[in-house]
Design a protein around this motif. Structure first.
Motif, PDB file in Angstrom:
ATOM      1  N   THR A  76       8.476  -3.210  -2.640  1.00  0.00           N
ATOM      2  CA  THR A  76       7.089  -3.124  -3.075  1.00  0.00           C
ATOM      3  C   THR A  76       6.263  -2.242  -2.172  1.00  0.00           C
ATOM      4  N   GLY A  77       6.713  -1.981  -0.943  1.00  0.00           N
ATOM      5  CA  GLY A  77       5.969  -1.127  -0.039  1.00  0.00           C
ATOM      6  C   GLY A  77       4.883  -1.881   0.694  1.00  0.00           C
TER       7      GLY A  77
ATOM      8  N   ARG B 123       1.713  -1.276   0.792  1.00  0.00           N
ATOM      9  CA  ARG B 123       0.497  -1.512   0.024  1.00  0.00           C
ATOM     10  C   ARG B 123       0.587  -2.824  -0.743  1.00  0.00           C
TER      11      ARG B 123
ATOM     12  N   GLU C 206       2.463  10.070  -0.981  1.00  0.00           N
ATOM     13  CA  GLU C 206       3.518   9.609  -1.894  1.00  0.00           C
ATOM     14  C   GLU C 206       4.462   8.652  -1.185  1.00  0.00           C
ATOM     15  N   GLN C 207       4.787   8.948   0.076  1.00  0.00           N
ATOM     16  CA  GLN C 207       5.660   8.054   0.843  1.00  0.00           C
ATOM     17  C   GLN C 207       5.023   6.681   1.032  1.00  0.00           C
ATOM     18  N   ALA C 208       3.700   6.665   1.237  1.00  0.00           N
ATOM     19  CA  ALA C 208       2.985   5.407   1.430  1.00  0.00           C
ATOM     20  C   ALA C 208       2.584   4.752   0.116  1.00  0.00           C
ATOM     21  N   ASN C 209       2.901   5.379  -1.011  1.00  0.00           N
ATOM     22  CA  ASN C 209       2.542   4.859  -2.333  1.00  0.00           C
ATOM     23  C   ASN C 209       1.034   4.719  -2.475  1.00  0.00           C
ATOM     24  N   LEU C 210       0.306   5.738  -1.996  1.00  0.00           N
ATOM     25  CA  LEU C 210      -1.152   5.761  -2.088  1.00  0.00           C
ATOM     26  C   LEU C 210      -1.593   7.000  -2.853  1.00  0.00           C
ATOM     27  N   SER C 211      -2.703   6.895  -3.537  1.00  0.00           N
ATOM     28  CA  SER C 211      -3.317   8.053  -4.183  1.00  0.00           C
ATOM     29  C   SER C 211      -4.364   8.648  -3.245  1.00  0.00           C
TER      30      SER C 211
ATOM     31  N   ASP D 130      -7.188   6.295  -3.072  1.00  0.00           N
ATOM     32  CA  ASP D 130      -6.917   5.150  -2.192  1.00  0.00           C
ATOM     33  C   ASP D 130      -7.213   5.505  -0.741  1.00  0.00           C
TER      34      ASP D 130
END
Length: 246
Positions: A45-46, A48, A129-134, A137
């Motif tokens: 899930t990462g 975040r 992208e690696q942190a799953n953030l836009s 965000d």
């Protein structure tokens, strides 16, 4: 409800149920499998998704809640089985916590690594992208640190616990890409590439700032969103453009 009636305070049913004593070993196996499976799923899930809880802490919350809840309501769940499962969960947690302290590889697998999102006013799309953030965000998190424009930020790290650590300039910051007001409420003005521009401009795709005097060309990041006026104070009011920040 089918089946024989429940006899209150049937001590054999309460503590052991109808399962043979060897079933206790199966509980050990079942608990270990579910514990490891939960850890793997939560790692996917990462940071975040985990917010302020580590993967190990969240597994403990889920596993203990499940193991403790069933024997409270279901008479067919023996107390001894639930107590064994609870003890195993705590034991696994203590063992993994010890491994995290002793092994950097285990710690990295369990908790991940910090990710550098911003360096000298420029944010990395690959790191986001690696942190799953836009991008939005990131800007939201920066605004919570009272950052108004990216030029204020020397470094920003997305930490292992899902928080953002920001290091800012000690003195007057250079101009940068504005992050206030929120772009959803007031998007930045995109500069016309066919008209000459003068002053500092910021790339809308990465935040890179350059000083121009003439027509705009593409940014080195390869983005397609174009340029906007860089500023030191986005809240200074209308008319605060790139040329005023020279």
């Amino acid at each position: 409800m089918s089946g024989p009636p429940v006899v209150p305070f049937d001590w054999h049913r309460i503590w052991l149920g109808d399962a043979p004593p060897l079933f206790l070993l199966e509980i050990v196996f079942r608990t270990a499998v579910i514990f490891v499976w939960l850890l793997l799923l939560l790692r996917l899930t990462g940071k975040r998704g985990l917010a302020q809880l580590s993967a190990l802490e969240l597994v403990i919350v889920i596993a203990l809640g499940s193991a403790a809840g069933d024997p409270l309501f279901y008479p067919e769940v023996p107390l001894l089985h639930a107590m064994l499962a609870l003890a195993l969960v705590v034991g696994f947690q203590r063992a993994l916590a010890g491994l995290v302290v002793r092994s950097e590889r285990v710690e990295t697998f369990m908790e991940g690594q910090p990710v550098e999102l911003v360096r000298d006013g420029v944010f990395s799309v690959a790191a986001l992208e690696q942190a799953n953030l836009s991008r939005e965000d990131l800007f939201e998190k920066l605004r919570s640190h009272t950052v108004m424009q990216l030029g204020e930020v020397r470094r920003a790290y997305f930490e292992q616990d899902g928080g953002l650590t920001v290091f800012r300039h000690d003195t007057a910051p250079p101009p940068g890409l504005p992050v206030v007001p929120p772009w959803d409420l007031e998007p930045p003005t995109v500069l016309n590439p066919d008209l000459p521009q003068h002053g500092f401009v910021a790339c809308l795709d990465c935040g890179r700032v350059r000083q121009v005097s003439g027509l705009l060309d593409g940014c080195t990041c390869g983005g397609l969103d174009g340029w906007t006026a860089a500023t030191t104070d986005p809240l200074a009011g209308p008319g605060r453009s790139a040329r005023h920040d020279v």
